[in-house]
Scaffold this motif. Sequence first.
Motif, mmCIF file in Angstrom:
data_model
loop_
_atom_site.group_PDB
_atom_site.id
_atom_site.type_symbol
_atom_site.label_atom_id
_atom_site.label_comp_id
_atom_site.label_asym_id
_atom_site.label_seq_id
_atom_site.Cartn_x
_atom_site.Cartn_y
_atom_site.Cartn_z
ATOM 1 N N VAL A 1 7.027 -22.149 9.788
ATOM 2 C CA VAL A 1 6.589 -22.536 11.133
ATOM 3 C C VAL A 1 7.749 -22.372 12.101
ATOM 4 N N THR A 2 7.484 -21.681 13.205
ATOM 5 C CA THR A 2 8.522 -21.386 14.187
ATOM 6 C C THR A 2 8.457 -22.302 15.408
ATOM 7 N N ARG A 3 7.290 -22.805 15.730
ATOM 8 C CA ARG A 3 7.149 -23.763 16.832
ATOM 9 C C ARG A 3 5.748 -24.344 16.836
ATOM 10 N N GLU B 1 2.740 -22.004 15.445
ATOM 11 C CA GLU B 1 3.035 -20.593 15.238
ATOM 12 C C GLU B 1 3.861 -20.488 13.959
ATOM 13 N N PHE B 2 3.583 -19.482 13.148
ATOM 14 C CA PHE B 2 4.357 -19.330 11.913
ATOM 15 C C PHE B 2 4.486 -17.869 11.540
ATOM 16 N N GLN B 3 5.392 -17.626 10.628
ATOM 17 C CA GLN B 3 5.663 -16.275 10.145
ATOM 18 C C GLN B 3 5.645 -16.277 8.634
ATOM 19 N N THR B 4 5.174 -15.207 8.046
ATOM 20 C CA THR B 4 5.066 -15.119 6.599
ATOM 21 C C THR B 4 6.251 -14.343 6.032
ATOM 22 N N LYS B 5 6.188 -14.049 4.745
ATOM 23 C CA LYS B 5 7.250 -13.277 4.102
ATOM 24 C C LYS B 5 7.440 -11.923 4.762
ATOM 25 N N ILE C 1 5.873 -10.371 12.056
ATOM 26 C CA ILE C 1 4.537 -10.661 12.563
ATOM 27 C C ILE C 1 4.357 -12.167 12.619
ATOM 28 N N LEU C 2 4.131 -12.681 13.810
ATOM 29 C CA LEU C 2 3.883 -14.106 13.995
ATOM 30 C C LEU C 2 2.389 -14.359 14.070
ATOM 31 N N PHE C 3 1.968 -15.495 13.515
ATOM 32 C CA PHE C 3 0.572 -15.893 13.559
ATOM 33 C C PHE C 3 0.451 -17.264 14.196
ATOM 34 N N GLU C 4 -0.727 -17.518 14.768
ATOM 35 C CA GLU C 4 -1.047 -18.831 15.298
ATOM 36 C C GLU C 4 -2.216 -19.410 14.516
ATOM 37 N N VAL C 5 -2.154 -20.690 14.265
ATOM 38 C CA VAL C 5 -3.266 -21.395 13.654
ATOM 39 C C VAL C 5 -3.458 -22.673 14.455
ATOM 40 N N THR D 1 12.325 -28.116 14.464
ATOM 41 C CA THR D 1 11.039 -27.634 14.973
ATOM 42 C C THR D 1 10.677 -28.300 16.293
ATOM 43 N N LEU D 2 10.938 -29.592 16.423
ATOM 44 C CA LEU D 2 10.667 -30.274 17.689
ATOM 45 C C LEU D 2 11.502 -29.675 18.805
ATOM 46 N N LEU D 3 12.775 -29.439 18.536
ATOM 47 C CA LEU D 3 13.642 -28.866 19.560
ATOM 48 C C LEU D 3 13.185 -27.459 19.956
ATOM 49 N N LEU D 4 12.845 -26.640 18.965
ATOM 50 C CA LEU D 4 12.371 -25.282 19.263
ATOM 51 C C LEU D 4 11.075 -25.301 20.068
ATOM 52 N N SER D 5 10.337 -26.413 19.975
ATOM 53 C CA SER D 5 9.057 -26.544 20.675
ATOM 54 C C SER D 5 9.203 -27.210 22.035
#
Length: 624
Positions: free
Chosen positions: A262-264, A281-285, A289-293, A311-315
């Motif tokens: 999870v990136t943010r 938002e997260f990224q896989t192996k 490519i970033l994805f949103e869920v 993660t809180l800071l990045l958000s």
Amino acid sequence: MARRHRNPLHDPLHYATPQPASGPPVTYASASRLLCGYDYVIVGAGAAGCVLASKLSEDANVSVLLLEAGGDNTSILETKVPLMFPKLFHTEHDWNYYTVEQPSLAYRKLYWPRGRVLGGSTSLNAMMYHHCSKSDFDEWATDYGCDGWSYNDLAPFFRRMEKFTPNLTRPAIDVKHRGSTGDWHTGYSWLSEIMDKGFLPACQDAGIPLSADVNTSDGSLGVTRFQTFIDSKGQRSSLATAFLTPDVLQRPNLYVACHSHVTRILFDRLTTNQPTAIGVEFQTKQKGILFEVHARKEVILSAGSINTPQTLLLSGIGPKVELERHGIPILQENDAVGRNLKDHLCPTGIICKAKPNTTLDYLSNTFKALPALLQWMTLGRGPLTSNIAEAAAFLRSADFTFPQSSGSLTDYGSGSIGPDLEIIGAPLAFIHHGEERPPDESDAFSIIPIILRPQSNGTITLRNKDPFEPPIIDPKYLSDKDNNDLNVLLTGLRICLKIVRSPALQSYLEPVPVNDDPTSAWWPYSSSNVEAISDKDLIRFMQEKAFTLYHPVGTARMGSDPKTSAVDLNCRVHNVKGLRVMDASVFPEQVSGHPTAPIGALAYKLSDMIKQDRRADAPLSANL
């Protein structure tokens, strides 16, 4: 809709209609709530995340997505064999963190292993099952305003979680204090003779009373054979094996996605009066490519005391100065995010030369370990079920005085009754997290003091805006203004020296050539006169060899005041809707022991609170 998979762990990604991320670095898209998603999105499958995913998905009417940056735990032998956990350090299953240079510890960078696998650090720690002191949690309620989180509030959840295994060899404890119907298996691991007939009586010789069970409302004081989270087959019972069982993973409303970093957190701040978390938002192996869920009800951040504040800071949630330094748009200013970091520091382990064949050091030899491995594989018994820290003593440093010590001690034990020191005995050489062999390949016994109630406060801050860069970890060890942390540890070292001189333990130890050089391998055990060892020499020893006991807490702590805490008493991030935090980062203060069981109990309690909130909202939802 994406096709459902009955066993989501076999797929690195398993979620409904993933949406490629788009837009500027911070996206506030209210329309994205209309996309298919989940009721609850949980970030991090550590101790808290596993419990929350399991308990929330018991309700068939809600959907739960659990995202884990690491991989599956089920096929990793080292997560099953209790004694083998150090072999997971510095692997892909470890975040492999390091602190910044610590001025008080010879400017060394200290290694901090953290689990990056289902189960988190419960898949690669020493399996210490400890409720900690009743006074710890009562202090949370009385001194930190965390009403509803006292020991009596948490005790039912300790019991509900636990399935104690009474058929393994154990002390004569009263099983009425143990849970019997829960999912988390506890019991007793291997006990070496040097621990049973050497360390335990030696602690009593030093004035530390025996305690059969430190996991009761009577508290932790005393020396005890440690209870561990081990099952009847002699295997580790992590929070993943306990709460993400095959039956749980087959629930059609629970989805688990491994290798999802999870990136943010995503927010809607256009249609509500407060920022509202609507997904992640997260990224896989497959990096790049970033994805949103998306989360229809809540995002729950359970990424641990390092990754949660990151993660809180990045958000965009955190101290204003910190966010502005990195050019991150401020979503919600909160000065407690990434602050109040506290960790349990070990000044070092005193390594004593043991008589041949009295310790477990022989198991480092693959050929010699084969019979023990066969015993574990066929019977689930034997020395490989050792958790290394087989016994420990909890005490109050103010109860011990030494004429050699010049520093004064202040009682920071919780409620003026809780312990502030722990002394662990280990039937092997535990040097540099188990990575270094003892001198001359000798058998060794380790005795390790730990400060339980440190007054030094550290920080977690961003290195930069890259979510794949580790944050800056600065525990600021031994930085308290009155040097009490240092004095407590000096007392702990002197208590250890008193214990190893007991006749009970000496009968298992070998004499070594006298050496009064603090840099020598066996010092201070080899000192010609331990009574004459100065504080200065012990401090030098500590500076060169101190290490963490792996218990960082408090970096998004709970409280009623948004000025001094990150989350409220329902673990909701202050002034943000739809976002909760649950892991050791919410601890208002450091506990006087091992935090795994408290984290599990807090998560279990929070799952009940969330279910109650859902039931309270149900009539309103039905009328919409």
